[in-house]
Design an enzyme around this catalytic site. Structure first.
Site, PDB file in Angstrom:
ATOM      1  N   CYS A   8       5.150 -14.262 -30.278  1.00  0.00           N
ATOM      2  CA  CYS A   8       4.019 -15.260 -30.496  1.00  0.00           C
ATOM      3  C   CYS A   8       2.759 -14.651 -30.680  1.00  0.00           C
ATOM      4  O   CYS A   8       2.580 -13.768 -30.899  1.00  0.00           O
ATOM      5  CB  CYS A   8       4.266 -16.728 -29.667  1.00  0.00           C
ATOM      6  N   GLY A  10      -0.147 -15.323 -28.289  1.00  0.00           N
ATOM      7  CA  GLY A  10      -0.719 -14.827 -27.119  1.00  0.00           C
ATOM      8  C   GLY A  10       0.115 -14.401 -26.018  1.00  0.00           C
ATOM      9  O   GLY A  10      -0.283 -13.882 -24.940  1.00  0.00           O
ATOM     10  N   ASN A  11       1.327 -14.450 -26.570  1.00  0.00           N
ATOM     11  CA  ASN A  11       2.461 -14.178 -25.234  1.00  0.00           C
ATOM     12  C   ASN A  11       2.160 -15.117 -23.955  1.00  0.00           C
ATOM     13  O   ASN A  11       2.461 -14.504 -23.013  1.00  0.00           O
ATOM     14  CB  ASN A  11       2.514 -12.692 -24.985  1.00  0.00           C
ATOM     15  N   THR A  12       1.779 -16.206 -24.013  1.00  0.00           N
ATOM     16  CA  THR A  12       1.594 -16.890 -22.917  1.00  0.00           C
ATOM     17  C   THR A  12       2.292 -18.486 -22.878  1.00  0.00           C
ATOM     18  O   THR A  12       2.381 -18.906 -21.924  1.00  0.00           O
ATOM     19  CB  THR A  12       0.139 -17.302 -22.494  1.00  0.00           C
ATOM     20  N   CYS A  13       2.830 -18.802 -24.004  1.00  0.00           N
ATOM     21  CA  CYS A  13       3.677 -20.050 -24.111  1.00  0.00           C
ATOM     22  C   CYS A  13       5.065 -19.905 -24.684  1.00  0.00           C
ATOM     23  O   CYS A  13       6.051 -19.696 -24.147  1.00  0.00           O
ATOM     24  CB  CYS A  13       2.910 -20.994 -25.009  1.00  0.00           C
ATOM     25  N   ARG A  14       5.018 -19.807 -26.173  1.00  0.00           N
ATOM     26  CA  ARG A  14       6.249 -19.957 -26.692  1.00  0.00           C
ATOM     27  C   ARG A  14       7.270 -18.606 -26.406  1.00  0.00           C
ATOM     28  O   ARG A  14       8.249 -18.964 -26.035  1.00  0.00           O
ATOM     29  CB  ARG A  14       5.931 -19.976 -28.315  1.00  0.00           C
ATOM     30  N   ASP A 118       3.266 -24.776 -31.684  1.00  0.00           N
ATOM     31  CA  ASP A 118       2.427 -23.811 -30.679  1.00  0.00           C
ATOM     32  C   ASP A 118       1.721 -25.292 -29.695  1.00  0.00           C
ATOM     33  O   ASP A 118       0.989 -25.875 -30.006  1.00  0.00           O
ATOM     34  CB  ASP A 118       1.168 -23.057 -31.160  1.00  0.00           C
TER      35      ASP A 118
END
Length: 147
Positions: A8, A10-14, A118
């Site tokens: 994704c 920022g590689n912090t959610c999805r 997102d």
């Protein structure tokens, strides 16, 4: 061994949620990681992503990772959350088109709706909706990977 890389922004959610969901299936022969095309390496998953994963009895010790050539080389399949992510990757690594797909494209073959919303910065309910969408897609992904 099938190696799945979820990507994704920022590689912090999805992508961490997708990684945790697939890991929770404990499928022999499948390894999974996640990364972000604009990630700042070492960040924790977002608070709401962690809450939603915990609500679903999933925990993924996560630190964000910027997408690297090593990740690209490691992966059997790269599943992005949006067409934009896919384009960014293929602009840099055009030779990997054969293993790079949006997650929706791979499991639904939808020509028009290939992006996963997102939830970044949104309320917890938005993260729940994204989690449920990812969960359903990953159930279908597992079926496809076993074919």
């Amino acid at each position: 061994m099938i190696r799945v890389l979820f990507v994704c922004t920022g590689n912090t959610c999805r992508s961490p949620m997708a990684e945790a969901i697939l890991k929770s299936k404990n499928i022999s022969g499948i390894e999974v990681r996640s990364a972000g095309v604009y990630a700042s390496s070492g960040q924790d998953a977002s608070m709401n992503a962690k809450r939603v994963l915990e609500e679903n009895d999933m925990w993924n010790q996560h630190r964000s990772t910027l997408l690297s050539k090593q990740d690209i080389d490691w992966a059997t399949y790269i599943f992005t959350m949006t067409e934009g992510h896919k384009s960014i990757i293929l602009n840099t690594f055009p030779a990997i088109e054969h293993k790079t797909f949006t997650l929706k494209e791979f499991v639904q073959d939808d020509k028009y709706d290939r992006d996963i919303m997102d939830p970044f910065g949104g309320p917890e309910e938005l993260y729940r909706e994204t989690f449920m969408e990812l969960h359903g897609l990953i159930i279908e992904l597992v079926k496809r990977l076993k074919e």
